[in-house]
Scaffold this active site. Structure first.
Site, short mmCIF file in Angstrom:
data_model
loop_
_atom_site.label_atom_id
_atom_site.label_comp_id
_atom_site.label_asym_id
_atom_site.label_seq_id
_atom_site.Cartn_x
_atom_site.Cartn_y
_atom_site.Cartn_z
N PRO A 192 0.64 -1.18 0.03
CA PRO A 192 -0.07 0.11 0.09
C PRO A 192 0.77 1.49 0.05
CG PRO A 192 -0.07 -1.11 2.36
CD PRO A 192 0.62 -2.30 1.42
N ASN A 193 0.38 2.28 -0.46
CA ASN A 193 0.83 3.47 -0.77
C ASN A 193 2.19 3.65 -1.78
OD1 ASN A 193 -1.00 4.90 1.01
ND2 ASN A 193 -0.10 3.62 2.70
N ARG B 4 5.13 10.90 -2.60
CA ARG B 4 4.95 10.86 -1.14
C ARG B 4 6.35 10.81 -0.29
NH1 ARG B 4 4.64 4.45 1.11
NH2 ARG B 4 4.38 4.97 3.33
N TYR C 154 11.16 8.43 1.03
CA TYR C 154 11.05 7.36 -0.08
C TYR C 154 11.91 7.83 -1.15
CZ TYR C 154 7.66 5.85 3.36
OH TYR C 154 7.26 5.27 4.45
N ASN D 10 8.06 -5.77 -1.47
CA ASN D 10 7.98 -4.53 -0.39
C ASN D 10 6.48 -4.53 -0.01
OD1 ASN D 10 7.81 -2.05 0.94
ND2 ASN D 10 9.09 -1.00 -0.45
N ALA E 134 3.26 -1.32 4.79
CA ALA E 134 2.87 -1.29 6.06
C ALA E 134 2.42 -2.85 6.55
CB ALA E 134 1.56 -0.24 6.06
N GLU F 293 12.91 -9.44 0.82
CA GLU F 293 12.03 -8.34 1.49
C GLU F 293 12.66 -7.03 1.23
OE1 GLU F 293 11.42 -8.97 5.52
OE2 GLU F 293 10.67 -6.79 5.90
N HIS G 102 12.73 -2.65 1.51
CA HIS G 102 12.16 -1.21 2.03
C HIS G 102 12.96 -0.33 1.34
CE1 HIS G 102 9.66 -3.47 4.77
NE2 HIS G 102 10.48 -4.27 4.90
N ARG H 24 13.39 4.25 11.96
CA ARG H 24 12.41 4.93 11.88
C ARG H 24 11.48 4.66 13.25
NH1 ARG H 24 9.36 4.58 6.46
NH2 ARG H 24 8.17 6.25 7.40
C1 DHK Z 1 7.05 1.57 2.74
C2 DHK Z 1 5.96 1.87 3.51
O1 DHK Z 1 4.85 2.23 3.15
C3 DHK Z 1 6.29 1.89 4.83
O2 DHK Z 1 4.98 1.63 5.56
C4 DHK Z 1 7.24 1.00 5.32
C5 DHK Z 1 8.44 0.99 3.36
C6 DHK Z 1 8.61 1.40 4.54
C7 DHK Z 1 9.63 1.54 2.52
O3 DHK Z 1 10.54 1.81 3.02
O4 DHK Z 1 9.55 1.07 1.29
O5 DHK Z 1 7.36 1.16 6.76
#
Ligand code: DHK
Length: 143
Positions: free
Chosen positions: A11-12, A19, A24, A73, A76, A97, A99, A106
């Protein structure tokens, strides 16, 4: 050998580029997809993103039958989804995995990953390049 690697994004991540770029980065998800495809041009890359837990689980189920490796990835869902972990436990190939941010630097709610229980490796904090290294790791694990 099956030559499909599933790159799954939670998500996101569809909002990357705008974002919280200080966390990120400025690379969009399309930029990251291009990185993945250029890194392993001889492989089929199933690159997908969803804001829905069940859809990610369905893609893991698809990978169980059709995939050689998974780069994920979970965003959340990394920290909340036992359902996603249970699906990943059924996948017999290598799982990396990834990120974009260093989740360990964090907030504490980003510190415990369920997915790490089944990943052969975790890459965090290297931004979009983390996906490049994740694909190399899956390719090496399958060699
Ligand atoms: C991406 C997200 O959306 C967060 O919820 C994670 C992760 C971190 C990233 O760093 O790609 O905590």
């Amino acid at each position: 050998m099956n030559k499909t690697i599933y790159v799954l994004n939670g998500p996101n991540l569809n909002r990357l580029g705008t974002r919280e770029p200080h966390i990120y980065g400025k690379a969009t998800l399309a930029d990251i997809e291009a990185i993945c495809r250029s890194e392993l041009p001889d492989w089929t890359i199933a690159f997908r993103q969803s804001n829905h837990e069940g859809e990610l689980i369905a893609w893991v189920h698809e990978a169980i039958a059709a995939g050689a490796g998974i780069v994920i990835n979970p965003a959340a869902y990394t920290f909340t989804s036992i359902a996603l972990l249970d699906a990943l436990k059924m996948f017999e190939g290598p799982i990396i995995e990834v990120h974009l941010s260093n989740i360990h630097r964090r907030e504490s709610y980003y510190h415990h990953s369920y997915v790490s229980k089944v990943a052969i490796g975790v890459i965090a904090g290297l931004g979009a390049d983390g996906y490049r290294f994740a694909l190399r790791a899956v390719s090496s694990a399958l060699a």
